[in-house]
Motif scaffolding. Structure first.
Motif, PDB file in Angstrom:
ATOM      1  N   ASP A 174       0.830  -1.214   0.000  1.00  0.00           N
ATOM      2  CA  ASP A 174       0.000   0.000   0.000  1.00  0.00           C
ATOM      3  C   ASP A 174       0.861   1.259   0.000  1.00  0.00           C
ATOM      4  OD1 ASP A 174      -2.204  -1.627   0.056  1.00  0.00           O
ATOM      5  OD2 ASP A 174      -2.851  -1.079   2.074  1.00  0.00           O
ATOM      6  N   LEU A 175       1.925   1.258   0.798  1.00  0.00           N
ATOM      7  CA  LEU A 175       2.813   2.413   0.872  1.00  0.00           C
ATOM      8  C   LEU A 175       3.493   2.664  -0.469  1.00  0.00           C
ATOM      9  CD1 LEU A 175       4.235   4.645   2.465  1.00  0.00           C
ATOM     10  CD2 LEU A 175       5.961   2.952   3.108  1.00  0.00           C
ATOM     11  N   LEU A 176       4.011   1.610  -1.090  1.00  0.00           N
ATOM     12  CA  LEU A 176       4.667   1.772  -2.385  1.00  0.00           C
ATOM     13  C   LEU A 176       3.680   2.235  -3.454  1.00  0.00           C
ATOM     14  CD1 LEU A 176       7.060  -1.276  -2.210  1.00  0.00           C
ATOM     15  CD2 LEU A 176       7.713   1.139  -2.265  1.00  0.00           C
ATOM     16  N   ALA A 177       2.463   1.694  -3.419  1.00  0.00           N
ATOM     17  CA  ALA A 177       1.436   2.153  -4.364  1.00  0.00           C
ATOM     18  C   ALA A 177       1.140   3.632  -4.139  1.00  0.00           C
ATOM     19  CB  ALA A 177       0.166   1.323  -4.221  1.00  0.00           C
ATOM     20  N   ALA A 178       1.023   4.042  -2.875  1.00  0.00           N
ATOM     21  CA  ALA A 178       0.735   5.444  -2.557  1.00  0.00           C
ATOM     22  C   ALA A 178       1.858   6.359  -3.037  1.00  0.00           C
ATOM     23  CB  ALA A 178       0.515   5.612  -1.055  1.00  0.00           C
ATOM     24  N   ILE A 179       3.098   5.923  -2.893  1.00  0.00           N
ATOM     25  CA  ILE A 179       4.231   6.733  -3.344  1.00  0.00           C
ATOM     26  C   ILE A 179       4.171   6.942  -4.858  1.00  0.00           C
ATOM     27  CG2 ILE A 179       6.743   6.712  -3.674  1.00  0.00           C
ATOM     28  CD1 ILE A 179       6.890   5.385  -0.845  1.00  0.00           C
ATOM     29  N   PHE A 180       3.947   5.863  -5.613  1.00  0.00           N
ATOM     30  CA  PHE A 180       3.878   5.999  -7.063  1.00  0.00           C
ATOM     31  C   PHE A 180       2.644   6.784  -7.495  1.00  0.00           C
ATOM     32  CE2 PHE A 180       6.991   2.532  -6.958  1.00  0.00           C
ATOM     33  CZ  PHE A 180       7.925   3.051  -7.835  1.00  0.00           C
ATOM     34  N   LEU A 181       1.542   6.628  -6.774  1.00  0.00           N
ATOM     35  CA  LEU A 181       0.341   7.405  -7.092  1.00  0.00           C
ATOM     36  C   LEU A 181       0.572   8.885  -6.821  1.00  0.00           C
ATOM     37  CD1 LEU A 181      -2.303   4.946  -5.681  1.00  0.00           C
ATOM     38  CD2 LEU A 181      -2.141   5.701  -8.062  1.00  0.00           C
TER      39      LEU A 181
END
Length: 113
Positions: A96-103
């Protein structure tokens, strides 16, 4: 769209799909009724949103970013409690954190021009 912007969509979608897949085994520990089913449905929704991001659907990064932030808060609140192993929650939180960073990078790049 430039290649870097497209790459951020791809990576965000990938991590969202990974997070969705990691939600599915929660049914093993939490059971089919109630919480287990809720997490499985959440996992399927995350997978569908991840696939939508990989198809570059407009407006979806904003919704996905908000959902990832909510997911992170939920992971921090629930890790270490209940029948689901902490390592699984931490893996979901990392995805979730990595997805949020890329988003965030996708969203921010639209305003940096």
């Amino acid at each position: 769209m430039n290649a870097k912007h497209e790459s951020n969509y791809e990576w965000a979608g990938l991590f969202l799909i990974l997070s969705g897949i990691l939600h599915l085994p929660i049914m093993i520990w939490a059971g089919v009724a109630g919480f287990g089913t809720q997490m499985a449905v959440t996992g399927v929704i995350w997978i569908l949103i991840g696939l939508g991001l990989r198809k570059h659907i407009r407006g979806l990064p904003y919704l996905a970013f908000l959902l990832m932030l909510i997911g992170l808060i939920y992971v921090f609140a629930i890790v270490g409690s209940g029948p689901v192993p902490s390592w699984l929650w931490l893996c979901i939180g990392a995805a979730d954190l990595l997805a949020a960073i890329f988003l965030f990078r996708v969203i921010w790049s639209k305003y940096r021009k």
